[in-house]
Design a protein around this motif. Structure first.
Motif, PDB file in Angstrom:
ATOM      1  N   ILE A 126       0.085  10.587   6.057  1.00 29.48           N
ATOM      2  CA  ILE A 126       0.954  10.216   4.940  1.00 29.48           C
ATOM      3  C   ILE A 126       2.305   9.736   5.449  1.00 29.48           C
ATOM      4  CG2 ILE A 126       2.255  11.160   2.984  1.00 29.48           C
ATOM      5  CD1 ILE A 126      -0.226  12.916   2.396  1.00 29.48           C
ATOM      6  N   GLU A 130       3.565   5.944   4.924  1.00 27.39           N
ATOM      7  CA  GLU A 130       4.819   5.686   4.197  1.00 27.39           C
ATOM      8  C   GLU A 130       5.741   4.791   5.030  1.00 27.39           C
ATOM      9  OE1 GLU A 130       5.272   9.686   1.406  1.00 27.39           O
ATOM     10  OE2 GLU A 130       6.109   9.678   3.433  1.00 27.39           O
ATOM     11  N   GLN A 149      -0.070   0.516   0.820  1.00 27.95           N
ATOM     12  CA  GLN A 149       0.232   1.270  -0.398  1.00 27.95           C
ATOM     13  C   GLN A 149      -1.048   1.807  -1.029  1.00 27.95           C
ATOM     14  OE1 GLN A 149       3.437   2.048  -1.951  1.00 27.95           O
ATOM     15  NE2 GLN A 149       1.915   3.487  -2.761  1.00 27.95           N
ATOM     16  N   ALA A 150      -2.098   0.995  -1.024  1.00 23.94           N
ATOM     17  CA  ALA A 150      -3.381   1.445  -1.574  1.00 23.94           C
ATOM     18  C   ALA A 150      -3.932   2.619  -0.765  1.00 23.94           C
ATOM     19  CB  ALA A 150      -4.373   0.288  -1.584  1.00 23.94           C
ATOM     20  N   LYS A 151      -3.804   2.538   0.560  1.00 27.56           N
ATOM     21  CA  LYS A 151      -4.253   3.640   1.410  1.00 27.56           C
ATOM     22  C   LYS A 151      -3.399   4.884   1.183  1.00 27.56           C
ATOM     23  CE  LYS A 151      -6.098   0.665   5.075  1.00 27.56           C
ATOM     24  NZ  LYS A 151      -5.959   0.230   6.491  1.00 27.56           N
ATOM     25  N   LEU A 152      -2.095   4.682   1.031  1.00 26.76           N
ATOM     26  CA  LEU A 152      -1.199   5.812   0.793  1.00 26.76           C
ATOM     27  C   LEU A 152      -1.557   6.524  -0.502  1.00 26.76           C
ATOM     28  CD1 LEU A 152       1.283   7.513   1.498  1.00 26.76           C
ATOM     29  CD2 LEU A 152       2.702   5.756   0.403  1.00 26.76           C
ATOM     30  N   ASP A 153      -1.875   5.767  -1.535  1.00 25.62           N
ATOM     31  CA  ASP A 153      -2.263   6.374  -2.816  1.00 25.62           C
ATOM     32  C   ASP A 153      -3.481   7.286  -2.646  1.00 25.62           C
ATOM     33  OD1 ASP A 153      -0.220   4.983  -4.017  1.00 25.62           O
ATOM     34  OD2 ASP A 153      -1.504   3.386  -4.799  1.00 25.62           O
ATOM     35  N   ILE A 154      -4.424   6.852  -1.833  1.00 23.51           N
ATOM     36  CA  ILE A 154      -5.623   7.666  -1.576  1.00 23.51           C
ATOM     37  C   ILE A 154      -5.255   8.927  -0.800  1.00 23.51           C
ATOM     38  CG2 ILE A 154      -7.838   7.738  -0.362  1.00 23.51           C
ATOM     39  CD1 ILE A 154      -8.072   4.709  -0.948  1.00 23.51           C
ATOM     40  N   LEU A 156      -2.399  10.492  -0.735  1.00 17.81           N
ATOM     41  CA  LEU A 156      -1.663  11.420  -1.607  1.00 17.81           C
ATOM     42  C   LEU A 156      -2.611  12.140  -2.551  1.00 17.81           C
ATOM     43  CD1 LEU A 156       1.442   9.181  -2.416  1.00 17.81           C
ATOM     44  CD2 LEU A 156       1.381  11.191  -0.920  1.00 17.81           C
ATOM     45  N   ASP A 157      -3.638  11.440  -3.021  1.00 19.88           N
ATOM     46  CA  ASP A 157      -4.656  12.062  -3.862  1.00 19.88           C
ATOM     47  C   ASP A 157      -5.437  13.106  -3.067  1.00 19.88           C
ATOM     48  OD1 ASP A 157      -6.092  12.276  -6.342  1.00 19.88           O
ATOM     49  OD2 ASP A 157      -7.726  11.158  -5.434  1.00 19.88           O
ATOM     50  N   GLU A 160      -3.576  16.432  -2.744  1.00 22.06           N
ATOM     51  CA  GLU A 160      -3.704  17.314  -3.900  1.00 22.06           C
ATOM     52  C   GLU A 160      -5.079  17.978  -3.940  1.00 22.06           C
ATOM     53  OE1 GLU A 160      -1.077  18.140  -5.751  1.00 22.06           O
ATOM     54  OE2 GLU A 160      -0.051  16.877  -4.277  1.00 22.06           O
TER      55      GLU A 160
END
Length: 203
Positions: A126, A130, A149-154, A156-157, A160
């Motif tokens: 992450i 970033e 950004q698309a990879k970062l979104d994954i 971050l998901d 969680e």
């Protein structure tokens, strides 16, 4: 011993990552020696150092003797990483020592410490993704930024999801619906008595 919350573990991993990157060098461990928090911090510090050595060894201009030296550092760090995971498993065993598992209690495919290992490395992914998203240099195209950004979104998901998995596993342990069982890694490549390439060459 109070069960660890996933949120707390992630915050310690993030702290370690940020501390190392302040000077791109090891940082003093801010937690009491021998504590769970200190072990988590040290675990991520090892991962962070190895991450950057893994980057360095892939440089196409690096000399062969440097590749060998870096590979040996990586082997040592891998062993240190495994040792830290086993220390974390010891903490987990102690956390739930007083809990009697139910007769039909299930096993988990990985120990909590190896889940924490994945969470530690995820924080490095992450952090560095970033960095890519925030790049302003001319070699970072809009397409590159969008892909990162698309990879970062994954990622971050995934953070969680893994936090939820750890908290749920600890809840299962506390309720006795799963039983704590730890297998040691028993790595062989660094052991002079188990690696044939080492013991066959001993004089």
């Amino acid at each position: 011993m109070k069960a660890l919350e996933a949120k707390k573990a992630v915050s310690i991993f993030q702290e370690s990552v940020l501390d190392w990157h302040k000077k791109e060098a090891p940082h003093p461990n801010p937690y009491p020696e021998g504590s769970l928090e200190s072990t988590l911090y040290q675990k991520n510090h090892i991962d962070t150092i190895q991450w950057h050595i893994e980057d360095e060894i892939r440089r196409p201009d690096i000399a062969l003797e440097d590749v060998v030296a870096l590979k040996r550092k990586i082997d040592k760090l891998n062993q240190d990483r495994t040792d830290m995971v086993e220390k974390l498993d010891d903490f987990v065993i102690e956390m739930f020592r007083s809990v009697t598992p139910k007769p039909n209690a299930r096993l988990n495919s990985e120990s909590p410490a190896w889940l924490l290992d994945r969470m530690s490395i995820l924080e490095l992914k992450i952090y560095h993704m970033e960095e890519q998203v925030a790049r302003k240099d001319s070699s970072a195209s809009k397409e590159h930024i969008a892909k990162c950004q698309a990879k970062l979104d994954i990622l971050l998901d995934q953070r969680e999801d893994l936090k939820k998995c750890l908290d749920e596993l600890f809840l299962d342990y506390s309720e006795g619906t799963k039983r704590v069982k730890v297998y040691r890694q028993m790595k062989m490549y660094n052991d002079q008595n188990l690696n044939p390439s080492l013991y066959k060459n001993q004089k």
